[in-house]
Scaffold this motif. Structure first.
Motif, short mmCIF file in Angstrom:
data_model
loop_
_atom_site.label_atom_id
_atom_site.label_comp_id
_atom_site.label_asym_id
_atom_site.label_seq_id
_atom_site.Cartn_x
_atom_site.Cartn_y
_atom_site.Cartn_z
N ALA A 103 0.82 -1.21 0.00
CA ALA A 103 0.00 0.00 0.00
C ALA A 103 0.86 1.26 0.00
CB ALA A 103 -0.93 0.00 1.22
N THR A 104 1.99 1.23 0.71
CA THR A 104 2.89 2.38 0.71
C THR A 104 3.50 2.60 -0.67
OG1 THR A 104 3.42 2.01 3.05
CG2 THR A 104 4.95 3.38 1.78
N LEU A 105 3.95 1.51 -1.30
CA LEU A 105 4.54 1.63 -2.64
C LEU A 105 3.51 2.13 -3.66
CD1 LEU A 105 6.71 -1.62 -2.79
CD2 LEU A 105 7.49 0.73 -2.46
N VAL A 106 2.30 1.58 -3.60
CA VAL A 106 1.25 2.03 -4.53
C VAL A 106 0.93 3.50 -4.29
CG1 VAL A 106 -1.20 1.77 -5.11
CG2 VAL A 106 0.26 -0.25 -4.86
N SER A 107 0.85 3.90 -3.03
CA SER A 107 0.56 5.31 -2.72
C SER A 107 1.61 6.24 -3.31
CB SER A 107 0.49 5.49 -1.20
OG SER A 107 -0.54 4.71 -0.63
N LEU A 108 2.88 5.87 -3.15
CA LEU A 108 3.96 6.72 -3.68
C LEU A 108 3.97 6.73 -5.20
CD1 LEU A 108 6.84 5.74 -1.21
CD2 LEU A 108 5.60 7.91 -1.29
N LEU A 109 3.77 5.57 -5.81
CA LEU A 109 3.80 5.49 -7.27
C LEU A 109 2.66 6.27 -7.91
CD1 LEU A 109 4.78 1.74 -7.77
CD2 LEU A 109 6.21 3.74 -8.18
N VAL A 110 1.54 6.36 -7.24
CA VAL A 110 0.41 7.13 -7.76
C VAL A 110 0.55 8.61 -7.40
CG1 VAL A 110 -2.09 7.50 -7.57
CG2 VAL A 110 -1.17 5.18 -7.76
N ALA A 111 0.94 8.88 -6.16
CA ALA A 111 0.89 10.26 -5.64
C ALA A 111 1.98 11.15 -6.22
CB ALA A 111 1.00 10.23 -4.12
N VAL A 112 3.19 10.64 -6.38
CA VAL A 112 4.29 11.50 -6.83
C VAL A 112 4.04 12.03 -8.24
CG1 VAL A 112 6.75 11.55 -7.38
CG2 VAL A 112 5.97 10.47 -5.25
N PRO A 113 3.74 11.19 -9.23
CA PRO A 113 3.45 11.76 -10.56
C PRO A 113 2.22 12.67 -10.55
CG PRO A 113 3.85 9.40 -10.72
CD PRO A 113 3.72 9.71 -9.26
N LEU A 114 1.18 12.30 -9.79
CA LEU A 114 -0.03 13.11 -9.75
C LEU A 114 0.25 14.48 -9.15
CD1 LEU A 114 -3.07 13.37 -10.16
CD2 LEU A 114 -3.39 12.30 -7.90
N GLY A 115 0.96 14.52 -8.03
CA GLY A 115 1.27 15.80 -7.40
C GLY A 115 2.19 16.65 -8.25
N LEU A 116 3.17 16.03 -8.90
CA LEU A 116 4.07 16.76 -9.78
C LEU A 116 3.30 17.36 -10.96
CD1 LEU A 116 7.06 17.46 -10.42
CD2 LEU A 116 7.16 15.34 -11.73
N TRP A 117 2.44 16.56 -11.56
CA TRP A 117 1.64 17.05 -12.70
C TRP A 117 0.74 18.21 -12.27
CZ3 TRP A 117 -3.73 16.97 -12.95
CH2 TRP A 117 -4.28 17.37 -14.18
N ALA A 118 0.09 18.09 -11.11
CA ALA A 118 -0.81 19.13 -10.65
C ALA A 118 -0.07 20.44 -10.39
CB ALA A 118 -1.55 18.67 -9.39
N ALA A 119 1.14 20.35 -9.81
CA ALA A 119 1.90 21.56 -9.54
C ALA A 119 2.33 22.25 -10.82
CB ALA A 119 3.12 21.22 -8.69
N ILE A 120 2.80 21.49 -11.80
CA ILE A 120 3.22 22.07 -13.08
C ILE A 120 2.02 22.65 -13.82
CG2 ILE A 120 4.24 21.54 -15.32
CD1 ILE A 120 5.87 19.35 -13.88
N ARG A 121 0.92 21.92 -13.78
CA ARG A 121 -0.29 22.34 -14.49
C ARG A 121 -0.87 23.64 -13.93
NH1 ARG A 121 -3.25 21.42 -19.20
NH2 ARG A 121 -5.50 21.53 -18.77
N THR A 122 -0.74 23.85 -12.62
CA THR A 122 -1.34 25.02 -11.97
C THR A 122 -0.31 26.07 -11.59
OG1 THR A 122 -1.21 23.94 -9.79
CG2 THR A 122 -3.22 23.60 -11.08
N GLU A 123 0.89 26.00 -12.15
CA GLU A 123 1.94 26.97 -11.81
C GLU A 123 1.51 28.38 -12.18
OE1 GLU A 123 6.74 27.68 -12.65
OE2 GLU A 123 5.60 26.18 -13.79
N ASN A 124 1.84 29.33 -11.29
CA ASN A 124 1.53 30.75 -11.50
C ASN A 124 0.03 31.01 -11.68
OD1 ASN A 124 4.30 31.46 -11.39
ND2 ASN A 124 4.54 30.96 -13.57
N GLY A 125 -0.79 30.22 -11.00
CA GLY A 125 -2.23 30.46 -11.04
C GLY A 125 -2.93 30.00 -12.29
#
Length: 310
Positions: A103-125
């Motif tokens: 469950a920890t590995l699955v959480s990291l494998l899903v969360a890291v790309p998702l969080g990275l994509w969301a930050a890049i997608r919403t950069e500077n508002g």
């Protein structure tokens, strides 16, 4: 000094845990042996079982015997079956650890790309809709308890669709639903953290310099931003491992998973207090070990963290 402080903190936590688990039996109203064996048990059996468990000895002697047994791997014996608690733990612990680690590995494998994509997608508002959907979806996912995910997944994928087994441990497919139930909430939480850390790194001077040099965006994000954003994420992931081990009790019960959580639930229901006592002690010790390991790993990855504490 940092390592010594962490080891002393671990020892203090372990000592407090041992006192708490030892007190568990003695805080139960009435006679725990009679409560376990039932009101119809003959007095001779109750007296013999109390003597065998050392419950007639002075309290200090009982604690010293308990602590000595813990350090030698002797957690006592089951009230009901007479089976050594240490053997019960050794038989069930691998099943619980396998769920928590996956469950920890699955959480990291899903969360890291998702969080990275969301930050890049919403950069500077930019892309307010994406930001609103991400924060709303992950916030809702974090708020739902694991056992509700477990029940919902069983209803949908086992009962209605019939794609996956509803309970038990029988092959690789039996891992899918319990691992999913345990990982959805942590994945959402880590994704939020990754997005926040990545957004902070995207505003750093080194990122602006890399972009001024016209480095490819993929290289900037993966080679420069992601490693710096992962320190807090890996720390949280390590803490989540300890939390998932201790928090898998209800999920194991829903899926009839043959782990420590299921055995502890049975022990509490049957008033088999030595088993419950031993399992709780092992759960707490695992959390302490994981937290100490995370602190030491963070000291290696980010030496500045040790300076801030001193």
């Amino acid at each position: 000094m940092f390592v010594l402080r962490r080891l002393l903190r671990f020892a203090a936590g372990l000592a407090a845990l041992m006192v708490a688990t030892f007190a568990m039996i003695h805080l139960i109203p009435g006679d725990p042996v009679r409560a376990a064996l039932g009101p119809q048990a003959p007095p001779e059996l109750i007296a013999a079982r109390r003597a065998a468990l050392g419950l007639d000895d002075p309290l200090v002697q009982q604690f010293l015997d308990y602590a000595g047994g813990v350090f030698t791997g002797d957690f006592g014996t089951s009230f009901l079956s007479g089976e050594p608690v240490g053997q019960i733990v050794m038989d069930r612990l691998p099943n619980t650890l396998s769920l928590a680690v996956l469950a920890t590995l699955v959480s990291l494998l899903v969360a890291v790309p998702l969080g990275l994509w969301a930050a890049i997608r919403t950069e500077n508002g930019r892309n307010r809709g994406t930001e609103l959907g991400f924060t709303t979806g992950t916030g809702a996912a974090v708020a739902v308890p694991e056992f509700l995910y477990a029940i919902g997944l069983v209803v949908v994928f086992a009962v209605v669709l019939g794609w996956l087994p509803p309970a038990g441990k029988d092959g690789a497919l039996s891992y899918v639903l319990p691992v999913a139930a345990l990982s959805i909430g942590p994945a959402a939480l880590i994704a939020r953290l990754v997005r926040a850390e990545t957004a902070r790194e995207l505003g750093s001077d080194y990122v602006r310099l890399a972009r001024a040099k016209r480095l490819p965006a993929l290289r900037v994000h993966l080679r420069h931003v992601l490693p710096n954003a992962l320190t807090a994420t890996l720390t949280t992931g390590g803490l989540l491992l300890g939390g998932l081990i201790a928090g898998s009790v209800l999920v194991e019960f829903v899926f009839a998973w043959p782990g420590l959580g299921m055995r502890m639930t049975e022990a509490i229901t049957q008033k088999d207090f030595p088993v419950a006592q031993g399992v709780i002690l092992v759960y707490g010790a695992i959390v302490l070990v994981v937290n100490t390991g995370v602190d030491l790993a963070l000291a290696v990855l980010d030496p500045k963290s040790t300076i801030k504490e001193s």
